[in-house]
Write a protein that holds these residues in place. Structure first.
Motif, PDB file in Angstrom:
ATOM      1  N   GLN A 136       5.883   1.056  -5.817  1.00 52.90           N
ATOM      2  CA  GLN A 136       5.443  -0.337  -5.703  1.00 52.90           C
ATOM      3  C   GLN A 136       5.440  -0.766  -4.250  1.00 52.90           C
ATOM      4  O   GLN A 136       4.484  -1.379  -3.771  1.00 52.90           O
ATOM      5  N   ALA A 137       6.529  -0.420  -3.558  1.00 48.24           N
ATOM      6  CA  ALA A 137       6.634  -0.793  -2.153  1.00 48.24           C
ATOM      7  C   ALA A 137       5.500  -0.163  -1.364  1.00 48.24           C
ATOM      8  O   ALA A 137       4.878  -0.815  -0.521  1.00 48.24           O
ATOM      9  N   ALA A 138       5.211   1.107  -1.649  1.00 46.35           N
ATOM     10  CA  ALA A 138       4.143   1.801  -0.930  1.00 46.35           C
ATOM     11  C   ALA A 138       2.805   1.097  -1.161  1.00 46.35           C
ATOM     12  O   ALA A 138       2.032   0.894  -0.224  1.00 46.35           O
ATOM     13  N   SER A 139       2.556   0.698  -2.407  1.00 39.74           N
ATOM     14  CA  SER A 139       1.310  -0.032  -2.690  1.00 39.74           C
ATOM     15  C   SER A 139       1.286  -1.352  -1.948  1.00 39.74           C
ATOM     16  O   SER A 139       0.258  -1.748  -1.397  1.00 39.74           O
ATOM     17  N   MET A 145       2.629  -2.036   0.812  1.00 37.98           N
ATOM     18  CA  MET A 145       2.402  -1.819   2.233  1.00 37.98           C
ATOM     19  C   MET A 145       0.922  -1.643   2.527  1.00 37.98           C
ATOM     20  O   MET A 145       0.471  -1.834   3.640  1.00 37.98           O
TER      21      MET A 145
END
Lengths: 270, 230
Positions: free
Chosen positions: B112-115, B117
């Motif tokens: 989720q965090a990667a998305s 970003m």
């Protein structure tokens, strides 16, 4: 400026997280969305950078409908800080901070140099740059998360309960740091929390939410304290139990302020 | 030992043939398994079906499969390709589960965090999901490597040169030294392969080691504190 226009979100399983939500988030200020779990606050936050798309209604950033923007590009120009930092465990601290600029095509060397400066900005020692996230304490990780959110110099910073998992002392430090950064950098901060004290501390504008994303009250902390809109708000901020009430006692000709327990907290100056 | 001393050249030759026979199935099996594992992991239904089919595939006895291969591939009976393809099938059968497990082992919050970003789906797969599933993939690959090295010996039964020759020949001619040499040489290859994989893992997954050293440091610190308390 971020504008919600009659935004509704219904998830595939039928739950309506948010219904007919309208709100204007002023630029260069901190707006806090506060409410208990299930009030739709995180859903609202994630609709700003299109992690979640609304079922109906629209969200505008500086007058532009985000529905017409490419989600990936949009996200790269909006900072995002989440609970438990969400750092990439296989990337060194410096590379985590440089993530978004590198995605935007900034040369790696340049992005890293800038990342080191950002570590200074969030109050981290540069010696941590080559460590991996798990070698850092929770509070340090959260600071790295903030640095990463700021790396692409976005106008907007979204913060999703960023300090929910750190201990109270570190949380207080990070809160002060957030206030300092927001004032210094002039970002539009949208902050989600379930902690009303945190909301009053950080928010220029506080939005108290009820189930389904219904707004119970919007205002500055002072406005909300002065005139809670209804019983729900009064209960939520603790005003119903006499919390938040300070009294003045005259001691030796000076006005001493005492809190709800009768504990002296300070002296009133006129 | 006496047998080995007078047949050193043969053993070395067979070892080389054995290694050449094993490397392609391990590599190709690994590469094929990643996309299949991804598909298996993507949908609930596909996961069940794919893992079941591949699980059954691994239960096919190796000798019949080796013999069957020329009929399917149209290759000559003695072609080493028969063994390579059959070993690749086994490698895939073993590896897909690891690939699916590895990909599903990645923390959803991190994805989720990667998305958030601004990683696109493709970038997120290559730069976040795949590296983070590395430890599980490596564990699976080590099993595949050991399995392949041992299964390759059976190739000798259908006439494809490998260390299995030493078993067959040694048994037929009742030379225990030859059989033992075959076993030891096979083990040696398996161990060396394993070490190489671990080494590659160390190079490609440096954060895991950092993790462990920090865990060790934490343990040492805990011991010191405990001693100090006494």
């Amino acid at each position: 400026m971020i504008e919600f226009r009659s935004v509704t979100k219904q998830f595939p399983d039928g739950t309506v997280a948010v219904e007919g939500f309208d709100l204007v988030i002023p630029p260069r200020k901190t707006t806090v969305l506060v409410g208990s779990s299930g009030c739709g606050k995180t859903t609202l936050l994630r609709m700003i950078n299109r992690m979640i798309d609304p079922t109906s209604g629209s969200i505008l950033i500086d007058g532009e409908d985000t529905g017409g923007l490419a989600p990936v590009k949009l996200r790269r120009r909006i900072g995002y800080v989440m609970q438990n930092s969400g750092l990439l465990p296989h990337r060194k601290v410096v590379d985590n901070v440089a993530t978004v600029p590198v995605l935007n095509g900034v040369p790696k060397k340049e992005a890293r140099a800038h990342a080191l400066e950002l570590l200074d900005t969030v109050g981290l020692d540069r010696s941590l740059a080559d460590k991996y996230p798990r070698q850092l304490s929770g509070g340090q990780q959260q600071r790295v998360g903030v640095a990463r959110g700021l790396a692409a110099d976005p106008n907007i910073l979204l913060m999703d309960e960023p300090f929910g998992a750190v201990d109270p002392i570190v949380r207080a430090e990070l809160q002060q740091e957030t206030i300092r950064l927001q004032e210094g950098l002039g970002k539009t901060v949208v902050f989600v929390t379930h902690d009303i004290d945190e909301a009053f501390l950080l928010g220029h504008q506080v939005v108290i939410l009820q189930k389904g994303g219904h707004i119970a009250q919007v205002g500055t902390p002072a406005e909300i304290l002065a005139r809670p809109a209804d019983d729900f708000v009064a209960t939520f901020i603790g005003a119903d139990k006499g919390k938040r009430v300070l009294r003045i006692q005259n001691v030796d000709g000076r006005d001493v302020v005492v809190d709800e327990n009768g504990t002296p907290t300070g002296v009133l100056q006129s | 030992m006496k047998w080995l001393a007078s047949n050193y050249g043969l053993v070395w030759e067979l070892m080389q043939a054995h290694i050449a026979l094993c490397i392609p199935p391990i590599l190709i099996g690994f590469l094929i398994s990643i996309p299949i594992g991804w598909v298996a992991n993507r949908y609930k239904l596909s996961r069940g079906v794919i893992l079941l089919v591949l699980g059954l595939l691994y239960t096919i006895p190796s000798l019949p499969l080796f013999i069957f291969m020329p009929l399917v591939l149209g290759t000559p009976q003695l072609s080493s390709l028969n063994v390579v393809v059959a070993l690749t099938i086994y490698a895939v059968a073993l590896m897909v589960r690891s690939a699916a497990d590895g990909l599903s082992s990645v923390d959803k919050d991190i994805l989720q965090a990667a998305s958030a970003m601004g990683y696109s789906g493709w970038q997120r797969f290559w730069r976040v999901e795949l590296p983070l599933s590395g430890p599980v993939l490596l564990a699976g690959l080590r099993v595949v490597s050991a399995s392949t090295v041992s299964l390759a010996t059976i190739g000798s039964v259908i006439g494809v040169t490998s260390l299995g020759y030493l078993f067959i020949n040694g048994l037929q001619r009742s030379i225990p030294g030859e059989v033992i040499t075959g076993i030891v040489a096979t083990l040696l290859i398996a161990v060396v392969f394993d070490l190489v994989l671990v080494l590659i893992g160390r190079l490609l997954l440096p954060w895991i080691r950092q993790d462990r050293t920090s865990a060790r440091a934490a343990r040492r610190r805990a011991v010191l504190i405990a001693e100090g308390a006494r």
